[in-house]
Design an enzyme around this catalytic site. Structure first.
Site, PDB file in Angstrom:
ATOM      1  N   GLY A   1       0.788  -1.243   0.000  1.00 44.58           N
ATOM      2  CA  GLY A   1       0.000   0.000   0.000  1.00 44.58           C
ATOM      3  C   GLY A   1       0.809   1.275   0.000  1.00 44.58           C
ATOM      4  O   GLY A   1       0.332   2.317  -0.451  1.00 44.58           O
ATOM      5  N   ASP A  28       0.764   2.998   4.550  1.00 45.98           N
ATOM      6  CA  ASP A  28      -0.234   3.794   3.830  1.00 45.98           C
ATOM      7  C   ASP A  28      -1.276   4.366   4.779  1.00 45.98           C
ATOM      8  O   ASP A  28      -1.630   5.533   4.689  1.00 45.98           O
ATOM      9  CB  ASP A  28      -0.893   2.954   2.708  1.00 45.98           C
ATOM     10  N   ASP A  35      -5.050   2.286  10.799  1.00 52.64           N
ATOM     11  CA  ASP A  35      -6.461   1.929  11.000  1.00 52.64           C
ATOM     12  C   ASP A  35      -6.637   1.395  12.424  1.00 52.64           C
ATOM     13  O   ASP A  35      -6.937   2.158  13.333  1.00 52.64           O
ATOM     14  CB  ASP A  35      -6.857   0.928   9.913  1.00 52.64           C
ATOM     15  N   LYS A  46      -7.159   7.028  10.229  1.00 52.98           N
ATOM     16  CA  LYS A  46      -8.617   7.074  10.330  1.00 52.98           C
ATOM     17  C   LYS A  46      -9.029   7.667  11.666  1.00 52.98           C
ATOM     18  O   LYS A  46      -8.423   7.387  12.702  1.00 52.98           O
ATOM     19  CB  LYS A  46      -9.195   5.665  10.181  1.00 52.98           C
ATOM     20  N   PHE A  97     -13.800   3.212   4.218  1.00 56.10           N
ATOM     21  CA  PHE A  97     -12.851   2.442   3.416  1.00 56.10           C
ATOM     22  C   PHE A  97     -12.494   3.253   2.173  1.00 56.10           C
ATOM     23  O   PHE A  97     -13.372   3.690   1.429  1.00 56.10           O
ATOM     24  CB  PHE A  97     -13.450   1.088   3.031  1.00 56.10           C
ATOM     25  N   VAL A  98     -11.201   3.472   1.961  1.00 60.58           N
ATOM     26  CA  VAL A  98     -10.749   4.282   0.822  1.00 60.58           C
ATOM     27  C   VAL A  98      -9.753   3.486  -0.026  1.00 60.58           C
ATOM     28  O   VAL A  98      -9.102   2.557   0.466  1.00 60.58           O
ATOM     29  CB  VAL A  98     -10.077   5.600   1.286  1.00 60.58           C
TER      30      VAL A  98
END
Ligand code: IMP
Ligand code: MG
Length: 194
Positions: A50, A109, A112, A140, A161-162
């Site tokens: 990522g 990246d 979370d 997040k 969620f992206v």
């Protein structure tokens, strides 16, 4: 691919500006840590896959002597959109055995649950670096992510969620230049297939 996008959360221009600003912060901090007259040297540990686009942009904005040690780690296997138990051993086996004396910058990246940075960070600390800092493109806005220790954050985003700019859903969408959300039916239909 373009039809699957619900909305653009952060466009390419904002990303580029922020990556440049974070690179400047990293440069200043590492020059300060090295001390006057000493050339700073940094070991980047980017977490695949990522972070690839972010790291490619960041390193070209960072005029420091550096080594890049890529490691692989996945806590969102395949089509899941929430964290699963990661494949820890696989990630750790690719870390250099010793990082003694190195000024390490761990790069991911997105922050979370915080599990990835915690596990990989602990493994790096065992290898006795001179310093360890961490950097994420996205964090997040959820309590465990906000409580996790991290030194550099490009953007705080809603707990959605992206994908894009390196982030994937089932290994797709990494090549989108902007950070976007997907239409709910895209995620639902792909989850049903799995
Ligand atoms: P953590 O270990 O729960 O902090 O999760 C970090 C990893 O989960 C990241 O390296 C990503 O690969 C993945 N991840 C978390 N949120 C997202 C998302 O919104 N889109 C894509 N991947 C995500
Ligand atoms: Mg992923």
């Amino acid at each position: 691919m373009q039809h699957d996008i619900a909305s653009v959360l952060i466009d390419r221009d904002r990303i580029a500006q922020r990556v440049e600003a974070i690179a400047e912060e990293i440069r200043i901090d590492h020059e300060r840590m090295a001390g006057p007259g000493v050339e700073p040297e940094i070991t980047l540990v980017p977490i695949l896959t990522g972070s690839i686009i972010f790291v490619a942009d960041l390193v070209r904005m960072l005029p420091l002597r550096m080594q890049i040690r890529l490691i692989s780690f996945s806590s969102y296997p395949g089509k899941s959109t929430s964290a699963q138990a990661g494949t820890f051993q696989q990630a750790l086996s690719t870390l250099p055995e010793s990082l003694e004396g190195a000024h390490v910058l761990l790069i991911d990246d997105i922050l979370d649950s915080g599990q990835t940075l915690r596990v990989v960070g602990d493994a790096i600390r065992e290898r006795r670096p001179a310093s360890l800092k961490s950097c994420v493109l996205l964090r997040k806005l959820r309590s465990d992510a906000m409580a996790a220790p991290v030194d550099y954050v490009c953007f705080d985003i809603p707990d959605e969620f992206v994908v894009g700019y390196g982030l994937d859903y089932d290994d797709h969408y990494r090549n989108l230049p902007d950070i976007v959300t997907l239409k709910p039916e895209v995620v639902a239909s792909r989850e049903a297939e799995s």
